[in-house]
Design an enzyme around this catalytic site. Structure first.
Site, PDB file in Angstrom:
ATOM      1  N   PRO A 126      -4.627   0.713  18.498  1.00 59.50           N
ATOM      2  CA  PRO A 126      -4.677   0.049  17.193  1.00 59.50           C
ATOM      3  C   PRO A 126      -4.389   1.002  16.107  1.00 59.50           C
ATOM      4  O   PRO A 126      -4.147   0.792  14.972  1.00 59.50           O
ATOM      5  CB  PRO A 126      -5.491  -1.156  17.000  1.00 59.50           C
ATOM      6  CG  PRO A 126      -6.462  -0.843  18.164  1.00 59.50           C
ATOM      7  CD  PRO A 126      -5.879  -0.158  18.966  1.00 59.50           C
ATOM      8  N   TYR A 179      -9.185   5.547   7.421  1.00 62.82           N
ATOM      9  CA  TYR A 179      -9.550   5.791   8.819  1.00 62.82           C
ATOM     10  C   TYR A 179     -10.483   7.171   9.173  1.00 62.82           C
ATOM     11  O   TYR A 179     -10.207   8.155   8.376  1.00 62.82           O
ATOM     12  CB  TYR A 179      -8.124   6.394   9.442  1.00 62.82           C
ATOM     13  CG  TYR A 179      -7.106   5.320   9.696  1.00 62.82           C
ATOM     14  CD1 TYR A 179      -6.304   4.867   8.497  1.00 62.82           C
ATOM     15  CD2 TYR A 179      -6.865   4.568  10.952  1.00 62.82           C
ATOM     16  CE1 TYR A 179      -5.372   4.057   8.672  1.00 62.82           C
ATOM     17  CE2 TYR A 179      -5.800   3.512  10.876  1.00 62.82           C
ATOM     18  CZ  TYR A 179      -5.255   3.279   9.795  1.00 62.82           C
ATOM     19  OH  TYR A 179      -4.194   1.915   9.889  1.00 62.82           O
ATOM     20  N   TYR A 214       3.725   6.502  10.438  1.00 63.45           N
ATOM     21  CA  TYR A 214       3.128   5.485  10.048  1.00 63.45           C
ATOM     22  C   TYR A 214       3.777   4.481   9.145  1.00 63.45           C
ATOM     23  O   TYR A 214       3.655   3.193   9.456  1.00 63.45           O
ATOM     24  CB  TYR A 214       1.731   5.946   8.977  1.00 63.45           C
ATOM     25  CG  TYR A 214       0.714   4.698   8.641  1.00 63.45           C
ATOM     26  CD1 TYR A 214      -0.224   4.847   9.610  1.00 63.45           C
ATOM     27  CD2 TYR A 214       0.891   4.061   7.473  1.00 63.45           C
ATOM     28  CE1 TYR A 214      -1.147   3.813   9.443  1.00 63.45           C
ATOM     29  CE2 TYR A 214      -0.025   3.110   7.693  1.00 63.45           C
ATOM     30  CZ  TYR A 214      -1.062   2.815   8.342  1.00 63.45           C
ATOM     31  OH  TYR A 214      -2.128   1.888   8.375  1.00 63.45           O
ATOM     32  N   HIS A 224       0.902  -1.325  -0.031  1.00 62.59           N
ATOM     33  CA  HIS A 224       0.003  -0.075  -0.064  1.00 62.59           C
ATOM     34  C   HIS A 224       0.904   1.381   0.195  1.00 62.59           C
ATOM     35  O   HIS A 224       1.668   1.463   0.794  1.00 62.59           O
ATOM     36  CB  HIS A 224      -0.883  -0.026   1.231  1.00 62.59           C
ATOM     37  CG  HIS A 224      -2.236  -0.686   1.014  1.00 62.59           C
ATOM     38  ND1 HIS A 224      -3.402  -0.336   1.359  1.00 62.59           N
ATOM     39  CD2 HIS A 224      -2.255  -2.127   0.679  1.00 62.59           C
ATOM     40  CE1 HIS A 224      -4.114  -1.361   0.986  1.00 62.59           C
ATOM     41  NE2 HIS A 224      -3.655  -2.565   0.702  1.00 62.59           N
ATOM     42  N   LYS A 278       0.726   0.098  15.004  1.00 68.50           N
ATOM     43  CA  LYS A 278       2.122  -0.189  15.659  1.00 68.50           C
ATOM     44  C   LYS A 278       2.571  -1.338  16.426  1.00 68.50           C
ATOM     45  O   LYS A 278       3.584  -1.563  16.663  1.00 68.50           O
ATOM     46  CB  LYS A 278       2.287   1.148  16.319  1.00 68.50           C
ATOM     47  CG  LYS A 278       2.405   2.370  15.700  1.00 68.50           C
ATOM     48  CD  LYS A 278       3.723   2.741  14.986  1.00 68.50           C
ATOM     49  CE  LYS A 278       3.911   3.568  13.833  1.00 68.50           C
ATOM     50  NZ  LYS A 278       3.663   2.853  12.471  1.00 68.50           N
TER      51      LYS A 278
HETATM   52  P1  RFL Z   1       0.856 -11.933  21.604  1.00 66.70           P
HETATM   53  O1  RFL Z   1       0.413 -12.015  20.025  1.00 66.70           O
HETATM   54  O2  RFL Z   1      -0.178 -11.500  22.395  1.00 66.70           O
HETATM   55  O3  RFL Z   1       1.569 -13.368  21.865  1.00 66.70           O
HETATM   56  C1  RFL Z   1       1.767 -13.665  23.079  1.00 66.70           C
HETATM   57  C2  RFL Z   1       1.869 -15.017  23.122  1.00 66.70           C
HETATM   58  O4  RFL Z   1       2.121 -15.823  24.310  1.00 66.70           O
HETATM   59  C3  RFL Z   1       1.148 -16.880  24.912  1.00 66.70           C
HETATM   60  N1  RFL Z   1       1.157 -16.629  26.384  1.00 66.70           N
HETATM   61  C4  RFL Z   1       1.987 -17.596  27.385  1.00 66.70           C
HETATM   62  N2  RFL Z   1       2.687 -18.817  27.023  1.00 66.70           N
HETATM   63  C5  RFL Z   1       3.195 -19.357  27.747  1.00 66.70           C
HETATM   64  N3  RFL Z   1       2.820 -19.039  29.088  1.00 66.70           N
HETATM   65  C6  RFL Z   1       2.172 -18.083  29.615  1.00 66.70           C
HETATM   66  N4  RFL Z   1       1.723 -17.634  30.816  1.00 66.70           N
HETATM   67  C7  RFL Z   1       1.596 -17.326  28.615  1.00 66.70           C
HETATM   68  N5  RFL Z   1       0.882 -16.255  28.485  1.00 66.70           N
HETATM   69  C8  RFL Z   1       0.697 -15.816  27.391  1.00 66.70           C
HETATM   70  C9  RFL Z   1      -0.106 -16.407  24.277  1.00 66.70           C
HETATM   71  O5  RFL Z   1      -0.777 -17.461  24.354  1.00 66.70           O
HETATM   72  C10 RFL Z   1       0.453 -15.988  22.790  1.00 66.70           C
HETATM   73  O6  RFL Z   1       0.456 -16.867  21.960  1.00 66.70           O
HETATM   74  O7  RFL Z   1       2.120 -10.941  21.628  1.00 66.70           O
HETATM   75  P2  RFL Z   1       3.258 -10.580  20.801  1.00 66.70           P
HETATM   76  O8  RFL Z   1       3.874 -11.801  20.020  1.00 66.70           O
HETATM   77  O9  RFL Z   1       4.143  -9.789  21.493  1.00 66.70           O
HETATM   78  O10 RFL Z   1       2.627  -9.721  19.371  1.00 66.70           O
HETATM   79  C11 RFL Z   1       2.051  -8.401  19.498  1.00 66.70           C
HETATM   80  C12 RFL Z   1       0.881  -8.256  18.572  1.00 66.70           C
HETATM   81  O11 RFL Z   1      -0.120  -9.497  18.469  1.00 66.70           O
HETATM   82  C13 RFL Z   1       0.123  -7.172  18.742  1.00 66.70           C
HETATM   83  O12 RFL Z   1       0.999  -6.044  19.117  1.00 66.70           O
HETATM   84  C14 RFL Z   1      -0.846  -6.597  17.561  1.00 66.70           C
HETATM   85  O13 RFL Z   1      -1.695  -7.748  17.235  1.00 66.70           O
HETATM   86  C15 RFL Z   1      -1.419  -5.271  17.784  1.00 66.70           C
HETATM   87  N6  RFL Z   1      -2.211  -4.757  16.543  1.00 66.70           N
HETATM   88  C16 RFL Z   1      -1.632  -4.224  15.369  1.00 66.70           C
HETATM   89  N7  RFL Z   1      -0.375  -4.160  15.468  1.00 66.70           N
HETATM   90  C17 RFL Z   1       0.097  -3.761  14.354  1.00 66.70           C
HETATM   91  O14 RFL Z   1       1.455  -3.560  14.012  1.00 66.70           O
HETATM   92  N8  RFL Z   1      -0.667  -3.460  13.145  1.00 66.70           N
HETATM   93  C18 RFL Z   1      -1.950  -3.402  13.384  1.00 66.70           C
HETATM   94  O15 RFL Z   1      -2.617  -3.321  12.191  1.00 66.70           O
HETATM   95  C19 RFL Z   1      -2.605  -3.938  14.394  1.00 66.70           C
HETATM   96  N9  RFL Z   1      -3.879  -4.052  14.558  1.00 66.70           N
HETATM   97  C20 RFL Z   1      -3.418  -5.208  16.725  1.00 66.70           C
HETATM   98  C21 RFL Z   1      -4.548  -4.501  15.687  1.00 66.70           C
HETATM   99  C22 RFL Z   1      -4.352  -5.438  17.862  1.00 66.70           C
HETATM  100  C23 RFL Z   1      -5.462  -5.863  18.077  1.00 66.70           C
HETATM  101  N10 RFL Z   1      -6.152  -6.184  19.361  1.00 66.70           N
HETATM  102  C24 RFL Z   1      -7.216  -7.157  19.129  1.00 66.70           C
HETATM  103  C25 RFL Z   1      -5.590  -6.074  20.389  1.00 66.70           C
HETATM  104  C26 RFL Z   1      -5.787  -4.620  15.727  1.00 66.70           C
HETATM  105  C27 RFL Z   1      -6.594  -5.056  17.079  1.00 66.70           C
HETATM  106  C28 RFL Z   1      -7.907  -5.367  16.996  1.00 66.70           C
HETATM  107  C1  PHB Z   2      -6.135  -4.506  10.612  1.00 64.83           C
HETATM  108  O1  PHB Z   2      -6.324  -4.493   9.249  1.00 64.83           O
HETATM  109  O2  PHB Z   2      -6.751  -5.010  11.377  1.00 64.83           O
HETATM  110  C2  PHB Z   2      -5.661  -3.052  10.962  1.00 64.83           C
HETATM  111  C3  PHB Z   2      -5.237  -2.083  10.181  1.00 64.83           C
HETATM  112  C4  PHB Z   2      -4.751  -0.939  10.528  1.00 64.83           C
HETATM  113  C5  PHB Z   2      -4.904  -0.490  11.681  1.00 64.83           C
HETATM  114  C6  PHB Z   2      -5.333  -1.414  12.888  1.00 64.83           C
HETATM  115  C7  PHB Z   2      -5.976  -2.620  12.376  1.00 64.83           C
HETATM  116  O3  PHB Z   2      -4.312   0.633  12.177  1.00 64.83           O
END
Ligand code: RFL
Ligand code: PHB
Length: 392
Positions: free
Chosen positions: A292, A200, A383, A72, A296
């Site tokens: 989110p 957005y 971004y 993108h 980041k």
């Molecule tokens: P995770 O993905 O939470 O993984 C942690 C893992 O540890 C396990 N765990 C354990 N294992 C052993 N013993 C324990 N006691 C444990 N406790 C937990 C868990 O089961 C899991 O498998 O952390 P990690 O790896 O640091 O990754 C971080 C990302 O997942 C997170 O920052 C992103 O998803 C955030 N996020 C976004 N980030 C972006 O860069 N771009 C995006 O577009 C974006 N969109 C989002 C998002 C997060 C969202 N939510 C739901 C929070 C959109 C949403 C809606």
């Molecule tokens: C997504 O596609 O889940 C998404 C994209 C951009 C964001 C957050 C979530 O800033």
């Protein structure tokens, strides 16, 4: 059992770090509480910065992303029904990649498996011992048996609710937190995205985001009060509300369909300092959470992994002081990403009970930034992602 590094958590941080360490000749064991299917069922991030893409390629996990991901060159900001374009490529020379966290996690899981990596799924009741000594260990229960692994270092990659951060003695860490009075209701559907680019939108009814996973799969989000329950949102209600927040032309061409997934995520800003204690470092969501809005979270996890990889490899080669540099190196970039995520969230969401003066100033700030090339460039630079820390 013995190994050099125990990685706790097999989300994106743990998988990527273990893959890079293994490729650098470091012996690693990963412990994950959940089953692989559960980890793959979480629908989360969608946008990858250039640095994150580069890390995946270095780890040998970039092939499908490069083939199937959607580059993108820009995105739209909608303000009360009017779209403004942020030309990422034109303003910074960089693009981002839309490639789902689920796919990235699957690629890393399969690669670890092919290369003989050790990941113990279903590891319950993980406990970390002797972090402040020279020989830490990690114990856990698997198949009803208690097991223990001795190691040189521990990487806490277990997310916000994990055990690693909680294992650091009271008084060592300072936590900084901001909780927002709303969440994001997300819906995934097999329908073509409403636009080629992400949108957005700010709107008096609340923020919305139109994102995607592929040319035939869409991901949409709506700002909702924290009191909302996902059961109260039928697909029909979601689509009607989204239409109401989109510019008219987009509302008219929105293709709707049954949801594949629907969930509400609360929004939070959180940072813990320092990110290291004794022989353990905290990586990714274990150390920080961003709302989110700036896309980041996963990308910050990737830049932590970069620093963790370089410093752990050095520590395992005999430079035991290397980990002392982890926290200051990571935190500088983390706070800048926190600022951007907080700021974009503040500008684009509706905050109940905000005095009218503050609302008008916020509207003026957004209007000014979108009309100024310097303003759009500042948004674009943040971004696409600030440079990774220098570890040498
Ligand atoms: P995770 O993905 O939470 O993984 C942690 C893992 O540890 C396990 N765990 C354990 N294992 C052993 N013993 C324990 N006691 C444990 N406790 C937990 C868990 O089961 C899991 O498998 O952390 P990690 O790896 O640091 O990754 C971080 C990302 O997942 C997170 O920052 C992103 O998803 C955030 N996020 C976004 N980030 C972006 O860069 N771009 C995006 O577009 C974006 N969109 C989002 C998002 C997060 C969202 N939510 C739901 C929070 C959109 C949403 C809606
Ligand atoms: C997504 O596609 O889940 C998404 C994209 C951009 C964001 C957050 C979530 O800033």
């Amino acid at each position: 059992m013995k190994t050099q590094v125990v990685v706790i958590g097999a989300g994106p941080s743990g998988l990527l770090l273990s893959q890079l360490l293994a490729r650098s000749g470091v012996d690693v064991v990963v412990l994950e509480r959940q089953r692989p299917e559960y980890v793959l069922g979480r629908i989360r991030a969608g946008v990858l910065e250039r640095g994150t893409m580069e890390m995946l390629r270095q780890a040998g996990a970039g092939e499908r992303m490069d083939r199937e991901g959607l580059p993108h060159d820009g995105f739209h900001v909608g303000v009360d029904g009017e779209l403004h374009h942020i030309d990422l490529k034109g303003l910074t020379g960089c693009s981002v990649m839309v490639y789902g966290q689920t796919e990235l996690t699957r690629d890393l899981m399969e690669l670890r498996q092919r290369e003989g990596g050790v990941i113990h799924y279903g590891a319950a009741d993980v406990q970390i011992h002797d972090l402040d000594g020279a020989r830490p260990s990690v114990s856990f229960t698997r198949h009803g048996r208690r097991e223990r692994i001795e190691c040189d270092y521990v990487a806490g990659c277990d997310g916000f609710h994990g055990v690693s951060r909680r294992s650091i003695p009271a008084g060592v860490l300072t936590e900084h937190e901001r909780v927002y009075p709303f969440g994001w209701l997300g819906l995934l559907s097999d329908t073509p995205p409403v636009d080629d680019e992400l949108i957005y939108s700010r709107h008096p009814r609340g923020f919305s985001l139109c994102s995607m996973r592929s040319r035939s799969r869409s991901r949409y989000y709506l700002q909702v009060p924290l009191t909302e329950k996902v059961e109260d949102w039928s697909d029909g209600r979601f689509w009607d509300e989204l239409r109401g927040r989109l510019p008219q032309a987009h509302a008219e061409r929105l293709v709707t369909g049954p949801s594949l997934e629907k969930s509400i995520a609360p929004l939070r800003s959180f940072v813990v300092e320092p990110m290291q204690y004794g022989r353990m470092i905290l990586v990714g969501d274990a150390a920080h959470i961003v709302p989110p809005t700036g896309a980041k979270g996963l990308n910050l996890a990737a830049s932590d992994v970069y620093v963790a990889w370089k410093l752990l490899a050095r520590a395992c080669a005999g430079d035991h002081d290397a980990l002392q540099r982890y926290s200051p190196l990571c935190l500088d970039r983390i706070w800048k990403a926190q600022r951007f995520s907080w700021w974009l969230t503040s500008l684009l969401h509706d905050f109940p009970d905000t005095p009218m003066f503050d609302r008008r100033v916020r509207e003026a700030e957004l209007s000014y930034l979108l009309s100024s090339e310097a303003g759009r460039r500042s948004i674009a630079e943040n971004y696409v992602g600030l440079p990774f820390p220098e570890t040498d």
